[in-house]
Enzyme design. Structure first.
Site, PDB file in Angstrom:
ATOM      1  N   VAL A 311      27.433 -85.509  49.994  1.00  0.00           N
ATOM      2  CA  VAL A 311      28.876 -85.644  50.171  1.00  0.00           C
ATOM      3  C   VAL A 311      29.527 -86.167  48.899  1.00  0.00           C
ATOM      4  CG1 VAL A 311      28.808 -85.963  52.667  1.00  0.00           C
ATOM      5  CG2 VAL A 311      28.591 -87.942  51.199  1.00  0.00           C
ATOM      6  N   ASP A 312      30.655 -85.590  48.571  1.00  0.00           N
ATOM      7  CA  ASP A 312      31.473 -86.121  47.488  1.00  0.00           C
ATOM      8  C   ASP A 312      32.166 -87.379  48.009  1.00  0.00           C
ATOM      9  OD1 ASP A 312      32.822 -86.190  45.007  1.00  0.00           O
ATOM     10  OD2 ASP A 312      34.572 -85.244  45.916  1.00  0.00           O
ATOM     11  N   LYS A 313      32.552 -88.277  47.116  1.00  0.00           N
ATOM     12  CA  LYS A 313      33.211 -89.525  47.535  1.00  0.00           C
ATOM     13  C   LYS A 313      34.702 -89.324  47.726  1.00  0.00           C
ATOM     14  CE  LYS A 313      34.107 -92.766  44.541  1.00  0.00           C
ATOM     15  NZ  LYS A 313      35.578 -92.894  44.675  1.00  0.00           N
ATOM     16  N   VAL A 513      29.270 -81.188  50.894  1.00  0.00           N
ATOM     17  CA  VAL A 513      30.633 -81.382  51.358  1.00  0.00           C
ATOM     18  C   VAL A 513      31.485 -81.827  50.181  1.00  0.00           C
ATOM     19  CG1 VAL A 513      32.097 -82.440  53.108  1.00  0.00           C
ATOM     20  CG2 VAL A 513      29.651 -82.197  53.527  1.00  0.00           C
TER      21      VAL A 513
END
Length: 647
Positions: A311-313, A513
């Site tokens: 996941v990207d932040k 994501v």
């Protein structure tokens, strides 16, 4: 005339007429001493029910396809030739009624798509020459002002330019709670006004609306084939001819034509052929109803195997709306306002997500940051270098300063570490060759981020990894709040791609994501690319393997769970079909199963398969913890957001 045409086109007309003729034939055979009339009526019943079957078989043969219709046609015609009129009528009647039931129940599995089409607005009220005019929704011109009154459907995609109100966006995002709308907010065609009055500037009309793209995507996805379905198609392409050969061989060896014809009927792989597409249609339809767009059967099947999620932040675990929290001055000759002004002027030409926060802060304090820099040089993963007002301005991290030979960075490093430890992203500002300050920017963690991580593990995901270009201290602070177990920080786009590739090499099926821009390489490389908050984004809807139409993170584990239920459903259907065909073939060869009984059981198995798939259309509910779908924010999360609000 129209009533007659409508009756003739009804799917139940042929089975009904055939059934009446069969009943009439049976009555005639019972009361008449001569069987001829009864047999003629029985043959007529077979012809009525069988004509369309024979036509379909001929069309399939022209396309070089040997299908189920051919098996039934050969069996029925053969039965008539040898005088088995009842068997011919029963087989064609049962096949016709089974076909009608299949069509009816298959239409039910596409109910989500039908509902999406139903919410498409027909009319719009627009302002033309100062007057309200009612026009068709497709006749609205881009940029026109559309009026949305209480209780009306929004006819276009657009931006609110006047008024306030609440909209039900369930048709787009799957969320049942109405959403407040005010000036500057986006609205989507097909949503419904629950209160208020909105003036909307049209930015998408007709086929260019989000709703139209969703309908198109779901339509394509429901017709797309999974790998298992492709295999089953190949299997049936040789299975059907094999059954014909088997029937021929049995007929020649036993000289029992009835047995051979019965084998043709019993061997129909109807339930087997329909077992997978019906599950895919139902699964993708259920997902669309919940605001989850899955690109097709192949991606649905792959999603069921996901074991690692990257996941990207920014914009995924966080709200994606960062704001300036600190401006630390390191050059005594400058003021706080001057540092923020130079930072704002530098970021005026940047596309970085944090640039907007700095510009908003500078404008909010009345500072002059208008105009664009003379030159702009983005440095991926490090920051940006610009020339503005005759000065070179650098804004980014320590790696950027080192690249441009700025040496006195000790104070900046210390301040950056302090800000990062408290969950802020530090952006060091240097003018020419000297560091002048550090701007701290923070992005609020989504309240459902921690629950998403928990739900992903509950759905069978083994590893959840944060991939971010942000500093390690900031990333670790966010990870501690959300419960993400692994963090890879300070990454360039190609480094994110390398990590995804490494996970795949280790045997993981990876979902990535992200926002589809900075994460594009990793999204493309991952087994499944997931776009967050795709409502209104044509690119996200068209390119992502899975697009979550709202900003609800819990949709991701929901999508994985639905994919796994769908694949399990496919397996159940395959098992039902194979067991049924096997038992029927054994029953025929060992004796006891007639042609009509076999067709009855065969059609029953088809309906069981369809009904089993229809279970996917039911709302399965979300993961729960205790009595709530989303656990309360942690104490650490509360302290983090409170600190942001009071700075």
């Amino acid at each position: 005339m129209s009533t007659l045409r409508s009756w003739m086109n009804n799917r139940w007309t042929i089975p009904a007429v055939s059934g009446i003729l069969i009943i009439a034939a049976l009555v005639i055979l019972q009361v008449s001493p001569i069987d001829t009339v009864g047999n003629i009526v029985m043959v007529a019943a077979a012809v009525v029910a069988g004509t369309r079957i024979v036509i379909n078989a001929v069309r399939a043969l022209r396309a070089k396809v040997i299908g189920i219709d051919l098996l039934v046609s050969v069996a029925a015609i053969g039965a008539i030739i040898i005088g088995q009129y009842w068997e011919a009528a029963a087989v064609t009647f049962l096949f016709a009624i089974g076909h009608a039931l299949e069509a009816a129940t298959l239409n039910k599995t596409r109910s989500a798509l039908a509902e999406l089409v139903a919410v498409a607005p027909d009319v719009a009220i627009v302002m033309r020459d100062g007057e309200q005019m009612e026009v068709s929704a497709g006749a609205v011109i881009m940029g026109e002002t559309v009026l949305v009154k209480n209780g009306a459907k929004v006819p276009v995609d657009g931006e609110v330019i006047g008024g306030t109100g609440t909209l039900d966006e369930a048709s787009i995002t799957g969320e049942s709670m109405p959403v407040e709308k005010m000036i500057g907010d986006r609205v989507f065609a097909g949503t419904v006004s629950r209160s208020g009055f909105l003036q909307v500037s049209a930015t998408g009309v007709g086929a260019d609306t989000t709703l139209a793209r969703i309908i198109h995507r779901v339509e394509d996805a429901q017709d797309a084939k999974a790998k298992t379905q492709v295999f089953m198609d190949r299997f049936s392409s040789w299975y059907t001819p094999a059954i014909m050969v088997l029937a021929l061989v049995v007929g020649l060896l036993t000289t029992d034509i009835v047995l051979a014809l019965t084998l043709l009927v019993i061997g129909c792989p109807g339930a087997l052929v329909i077992s997978i597409p019906v599950s895919i249609v139902a699964g993708i339809g259920r997902a669309a109803k919940d605001g989850i767009l899955i690109k097709g059967g192949e991606f649905l099947e792959t999603s069921a195997k996901i074991t690692a999620v990257a996941v990207d932040k920014t914009g995924t675990l966080t709200m994606g709306r960062p704001r300036v929290t600190d401006v630390v001055v390191l050059d005594k000759s400058m003021t706080r306002e001057q540092v923020l002004t130079w930072a704002g002027r530098a970021e005026a030409g940047s596309e970085h997500p944090l640039a907007r926060a700095i510009l908003d802060a500078a404008v909010g304090e009345g500072l002059s940051v208008t105009g664009l820099p003379e030159s702009i040089e983005p440095v991926p993963g490090k920051g940006i270098v610009v020339n503005t007002s005759g000065r070179r301005v650098l804004i980014g991290n320590l790696a950027l300063l080192a690249q441009y030979g700025i040496e006195d960075t000790a104070a900046a490093a210390r301040v950056a570490d302090e800000l990062a430890e408290s969950g802020r992203t530090p952006m060091i500002v240097a003018i020419d060759d000297a560091v002048v300050g550090v701007v701290g920017v923070a992005d609020e963690v989504r309240p459902d981020a921690a629950q998403m991580v928990t739900n992903l593990h509950a759905a069978g995901v083994k590893r959840v990894i944060m991939l971010t270009g942000d500093a390690p201290l900031v990333a670790n602070a966010i990870a501690s709040i959300t419960g993400v177990g692994e963090v890879r920080a300070s990454l360039l786009p190609e480094e994110k791609l390398n990590i995804v590739t490494q996970l795949q090499a280790e045997g993981y099926v990876v979902a990535m994501v992200g926002d589809g821009v900075n994460d594009a390489p990793a999204l493309a490389t991952a087994n499944i690319g997931v776009a967050m908050g795709a409502a209104g984004s044509a690119v996200a809807v068209e390119t992502a393997d899975i697009a979550l139409m709202g900003d609800n993170l819990l949709k991701l584990p929901e999508a994985i769970s639905l994919a796994r239920r769908t694949v399990n459903n496919m397996r159940q259907n395959i098992a039902i079909a194979l067991i049924t065909v096997t038992l029927l073939l054994l029953g025929v060869l060992l004796g006891g199963v007639t042609m009509s009984i076999g067709m009855l059981v065969h059609e029953a198995s088809v309906l069981i398969v369809i009904i089993n798939a229809m279970r996917l259309l039911r709302s399965h509910g979300r993961y729960t913890v205790g009595t709530s779908t989303i656990s309360p924010p942690t104490e650490e999360h509360h302290e983090y957001t409170t600190a942001l609000q009071h700075r």
